[in-house]
Scaffold this motif. Structure first.
Motif, mmCIF file in Angstrom:
data_model
loop_
_atom_site.group_PDB
_atom_site.id
_atom_site.type_symbol
_atom_site.label_atom_id
_atom_site.label_comp_id
_atom_site.label_asym_id
_atom_site.label_seq_id
_atom_site.Cartn_x
_atom_site.Cartn_y
_atom_site.Cartn_z
ATOM 1 N N GLY A 25 0.797 -1.210 0.000
ATOM 2 C CA GLY A 25 0.000 0.000 0.000
ATOM 3 C C GLY A 25 0.832 1.264 0.000
ATOM 4 N N CYS A 26 2.129 1.109 -0.067
ATOM 5 C CA CYS A 26 3.021 2.264 -0.073
ATOM 6 C C CYS A 26 3.907 2.163 -1.309
ATOM 7 C CB CYS A 26 3.871 2.292 1.190
ATOM 8 S SG CYS A 26 4.991 3.696 1.271
ATOM 9 N N ASP A 27 4.009 3.219 -2.080
ATOM 10 C CA ASP A 27 4.876 3.185 -3.260
ATOM 11 C C ASP A 27 5.880 4.326 -3.237
ATOM 12 O OD1 ASP A 27 3.227 5.282 -3.720
ATOM 13 O OD2 ASP A 27 2.359 4.524 -5.584
ATOM 14 N N ARG A 28 6.153 4.811 -2.042
ATOM 15 C CA ARG A 28 7.152 5.873 -1.909
ATOM 16 C C ARG A 28 8.556 5.323 -2.145
ATOM 17 N NH1 ARG A 28 6.069 10.402 1.215
ATOM 18 N NH2 ARG A 28 7.895 10.039 2.506
ATOM 19 N N GLU A 29 9.468 6.227 -2.403
ATOM 20 C CA GLU A 29 10.842 5.847 -2.704
ATOM 21 C C GLU A 29 11.532 5.282 -1.463
ATOM 22 O OE1 GLU A 29 14.963 7.981 -4.252
ATOM 23 O OE2 GLU A 29 13.095 9.105 -4.234
ATOM 24 N N VAL A 30 12.291 4.222 -1.661
ATOM 25 C CA VAL A 30 13.056 3.639 -0.559
ATOM 26 C C VAL A 30 14.155 4.610 -0.120
ATOM 27 C CG1 VAL A 30 14.768 1.857 -0.011
ATOM 28 C CG2 VAL A 30 12.642 1.225 -1.139
ATOM 29 N N THR A 31 14.266 4.802 1.174
ATOM 30 C CA THR A 31 15.343 5.652 1.679
ATOM 31 C C THR A 31 16.362 4.862 2.489
ATOM 32 O OG1 THR A 31 13.984 6.209 3.580
ATOM 33 C CG2 THR A 31 13.977 7.760 1.734
ATOM 34 N N GLU A 32 15.922 3.774 3.133
ATOM 35 C CA GLU A 32 16.839 2.981 3.949
ATOM 36 C C GLU A 32 16.168 1.653 4.244
ATOM 37 O OE1 GLU A 32 19.400 1.601 4.846
ATOM 38 O OE2 GLU A 32 20.402 3.008 6.173
ATOM 39 N N ALA A 33 16.963 0.669 4.587
ATOM 40 C CA ALA A 33 16.404 -0.602 5.031
ATOM 41 C C ALA A 33 16.147 -0.524 6.527
ATOM 42 C CB ALA A 33 17.364 -1.747 4.700
ATOM 43 N N GLY A 34 14.931 -0.886 6.926
ATOM 44 C CA GLY A 34 14.573 -0.864 8.334
ATOM 45 C C GLY A 34 14.693 -2.234 8.965
ATOM 46 N N ARG A 35 14.740 -2.254 10.276
ATOM 47 C CA ARG A 35 14.739 -3.517 11.028
ATOM 48 C C ARG A 35 13.303 -3.797 11.424
ATOM 49 N NH1 ARG A 35 20.097 -4.131 13.928
ATOM 50 N NH2 ARG A 35 18.973 -5.088 15.623
ATOM 51 N N VAL A 36 12.801 -4.970 11.042
ATOM 52 C CA VAL A 36 11.402 -5.311 11.323
ATOM 53 C C VAL A 36 11.331 -6.653 12.036
ATOM 54 C CG1 VAL A 36 10.606 -4.014 9.299
ATOM 55 C CG2 VAL A 36 11.053 -6.452 9.075
ATOM 56 N N ILE A 37 10.211 -6.865 12.724
ATOM 57 C CA ILE A 37 9.958 -8.155 13.359
ATOM 58 C C ILE A 37 8.579 -8.633 12.929
ATOM 59 C CG2 ILE A 37 11.488 -7.863 15.345
ATOM 60 C CD1 ILE A 37 9.154 -6.888 16.955
ATOM 61 N N LYS A 38 8.389 -9.953 12.897
ATOM 62 C CA LYS A 38 7.105 -10.529 12.521
ATOM 63 C C LYS A 38 6.158 -10.449 13.708
ATOM 64 C CE LYS A 38 8.928 -13.758 9.085
ATOM 65 N NZ LYS A 38 9.127 -15.185 8.708
ATOM 66 N N VAL A 39 4.929 -10.035 13.433
ATOM 67 C CA VAL A 39 3.930 -9.927 14.492
ATOM 68 C C VAL A 39 3.414 -11.321 14.829
ATOM 69 C CG1 VAL A 39 1.671 -8.985 15.100
ATOM 70 C CG2 VAL A 39 3.286 -7.618 13.771
ATOM 71 N N GLY A 40 3.451 -11.679 16.089
ATOM 72 C CA GLY A 40 2.944 -12.970 16.539
ATOM 73 C C GLY A 40 3.907 -14.120 16.332
ATOM 74 N N LYS A 41 5.039 -13.858 15.718
ATOM 75 C CA LYS A 41 6.019 -14.917 15.492
ATOM 76 C C LYS A 41 7.406 -14.280 15.529
ATOM 77 C CE LYS A 41 7.432 -18.480 12.186
ATOM 78 N NZ LYS A 41 8.195 -18.303 10.982
ATOM 79 N N GLU A 42 7.776 -13.865 16.719
ATOM 80 C CA GLU A 42 8.974 -13.044 16.822
ATOM 81 C C GLU A 42 10.211 -13.918 16.930
ATOM 82 O OE1 GLU A 42 8.045 -10.135 19.815
ATOM 83 O OE2 GLU A 42 6.264 -9.523 18.713
ATOM 84 N N ASP A 43 10.622 -14.431 15.760
ATOM 85 C CA ASP A 43 11.738 -15.366 15.717
ATOM 86 C C ASP A 43 13.050 -14.699 15.335
ATOM 87 O OD1 ASP A 43 11.007 -14.769 13.161
ATOM 88 O OD2 ASP A 43 10.925 -16.816 12.435
#
Ligand SMILES: [Zn+2]
Length: 99
Positions: A43-61
């Motif tokens: 749902g977002c098509d903005r330009e990439v500026t940096e890679a973020g650190r993400v975690i999976k919701v409900g499965k934080e492995d």
């Protein structure tokens, strides 16, 4: 293909990139073998500026790296979004200093 629900880990892009890479985005591109142009959050098509650190919701492995725009990457812990599972690059434990 599989989608996953994600949220931004706080302190998203504060850490130093791995040795030999000038940014986390360069690290992601090297792992995936492609150039990141658009934000990977659905749902977002903005330009990439940096890679973020993400975690999976409900499965934080673990912590994963994902290219994001400035707007998405600044929403630490406030928003859950979806992305392709295959676009995640898992971040293994911080390499230990060689002594
Ligand atoms: Zn975005």
């Amino acid at each position: 293909m599989t989608t996953v629900s994600l949220k931004i880990e706080s302190g998203a892009t504060q850490s130093t990139p791995p040795k030999g890479f000038r940014s986390w985005l360069a690290f992601w591109e090297a792992q995936r073998g492609k150039h990141a142009a658009e934000c990977e959050a659905f749902g977002c098509d903005r330009e990439v500026t940096e890679a973020g650190r993400v975690i999976k919701v409900g499965k934080e492995d673990g912590v994963y790296i994902l290219p994001l725009c400035d707007r998405c990457s600044s929403q630490a812990n406030t928003r859950i979004f979806k992305a392709w599972d295959k676009d995640l690059v898992m971040l293994t434990a911080e390499p230990e200093a060689v002594t």
